[in-house]
Design a protein around this motif. Structure first.
Motif, mmCIF file in Angstrom:
data_model
loop_
_atom_site.group_PDB
_atom_site.id
_atom_site.type_symbol
_atom_site.label_atom_id
_atom_site.label_comp_id
_atom_site.label_asym_id
_atom_site.label_seq_id
_atom_site.Cartn_x
_atom_site.Cartn_y
_atom_site.Cartn_z
ATOM 1 N N ALA A 177 38.935 91.727 28.228
ATOM 2 C CA ALA A 177 38.794 93.038 28.751
ATOM 3 C C ALA A 177 39.945 94.590 28.472
ATOM 4 O O ALA A 177 39.294 95.310 27.835
ATOM 5 N N ALA A 178 41.047 93.647 29.076
ATOM 6 C CA ALA A 178 42.261 94.890 28.773
ATOM 7 C C ALA A 178 41.786 95.092 26.993
ATOM 8 O O ALA A 178 42.613 96.406 27.009
ATOM 9 N N LEU A 179 42.088 94.621 26.796
ATOM 10 C CA LEU A 179 42.062 94.797 24.851
ATOM 11 C C LEU A 179 40.506 95.265 24.910
ATOM 12 O O LEU A 179 41.075 97.072 23.815
ATOM 13 N N LEU A 180 39.673 95.163 25.181
ATOM 14 C CA LEU A 180 38.680 96.310 24.565
ATOM 15 C C LEU A 180 38.501 97.742 25.413
ATOM 16 O O LEU A 180 38.788 98.712 24.438
ATOM 17 N N HIS A 181 39.239 97.236 26.353
ATOM 18 C CA HIS A 181 39.459 98.778 26.795
ATOM 19 C C HIS A 181 40.355 99.335 26.629
ATOM 20 O O HIS A 181 40.898 100.895 26.337
ATOM 21 N N ASP A 219 48.103 100.760 23.962
ATOM 22 C CA ASP A 219 48.452 99.507 23.742
ATOM 23 C C ASP A 219 47.846 98.049 23.896
ATOM 24 O O ASP A 219 47.506 98.446 25.186
ATOM 25 N N TRP A 220 47.738 97.496 23.095
ATOM 26 C CA TRP A 220 47.014 96.107 23.850
ATOM 27 C C TRP A 220 47.651 94.921 24.626
ATOM 28 O O TRP A 220 49.285 95.524 24.626
ATOM 29 N N PRO A 221 46.790 94.562 25.642
ATOM 30 C CA PRO A 221 47.843 93.770 26.350
ATOM 31 C C PRO A 221 48.592 92.726 25.761
ATOM 32 O O PRO A 221 48.514 92.428 24.686
ATOM 33 N N ALA A 222 49.484 92.417 26.278
ATOM 34 C CA ALA A 222 50.731 90.577 26.508
ATOM 35 C C ALA A 222 50.011 90.078 25.603
ATOM 36 O O ALA A 222 48.245 89.641 26.311
#
Length: 258
Positions: free
Chosen positions: A233-237, A244-247
């Motif tokens: 979900a974090a990557l999509l957002h 920046d992409w999530p860790a």
């Protein structure tokens, strides 16, 4: 029309989620729950979930059906496994329809041992809807315990022939024509523990699209969007917002991996 489930607030723009084989759209509910302020549409593909009585025909026909079903407010596609093949085909059919797409777990063609894969798909098909088999499969994919019941419920609604036919279509998949016209910003994702065919194919898929990047989720496999719903979900957002992409998500350097 295919069965869809809207979740979240009723305002635009919206995300559409396309699930993997033997999964209903509800398999993406845990991902959508991490995006409570974004309206989402969970799609049941033919032979699956609420669309189980719609026969599976082909990836191309399914892509056309999803395009006809989605409301115009949908600006972003997220597809995993079977849903990623459908999503990529949708982009080829409607190159200016979507602003963003995140597609994970697909190969560009030439899958190894295709004859064996087709035989296995028909052998497994009668087992797919059975709860004991679905639960075992969910655990093997590394799903979180709280998500296994949802997976089993979706598998129970899967038509065995839809499973077999869709799997064979994936085995025989090749990149659709028209990808060079796609204006959508596309992110081609994979888990670092995916099959080599998928990892190696990221470069070919990105090369076919004018505005595409690739990334990999560290330490996870084919079902990584279900293994780590928060990361997906974090990557999509982040992809949609241009942040920046999530860790735990790293860009792919094709020159280094060649």
């Amino acid at each position: 029309m295919l069965s869809v489930t809207p979740v979240g607030p009723a305002h635009a723009p919206a995300f559409a989620f396309l699930p993997g084989i033997a999964m209903s759209g509800s398999s993406f509910a845990p991902v959508a729950a991490h995006l409570p302020d974004i309206p989402s549409v969970l799609v049941d593909l033919p032979g699956h979930g609420g669309s189980r009585d719609i026969p599976w025909s082909s990836i191309a026909d399914t892509a056309s059906s999803v395009l006809a079903t989605l409301p115009e407010t949908v600006t972003t596609l997220a597809g995993v496994s079977l849903g990623a093949y459908v999503g990529l085909t949708m982009l080829a059919l409607a190159p200016d329809r979507f602003q963003h797409a995140l597609l994970s777990g697909l190969h560009p063609g030439d899958m190894p041992n295709p004859r064996l894969m087709r035989v296995m798909s028909y052998a497994m098909a009668p087992l797919v809807p059975r709860p004991f088999f679905a639960a075992r499969n969910a655990r093997a994919m590394g799903l979180q315990p709280e998500d296994i019941d949802t997976y089993v419920a979706g598998a129970r609604q899967t038509r065995p022939l839809a499973f077999a036919h869709a799997t064979c279509d994936v085995v025989d998949f090749s990149l659709p024509e028209g990808l060079e016209r796609v204006s959508t910003r596309v992110l081609i994702a994979a888990g670092t523990k995916e099959h080599g065919t998928i990892l190696e194919g990221q470069s070919k898929i990105c090369a076919a699209l004018p505005n595409a990047r690739a990334c990999r989720a560290s330490g996870l496999g084919h079902a990584w969007p279900a293994q780590d719903t928060a990361r997906f979900a974090a990557l999509l957002h982040a992809h949609v917002e241009g942040r920046d992409w999530p860790a735990g998500v790293e860009p792919v350097s094709f020159a280094a991996s060649a």
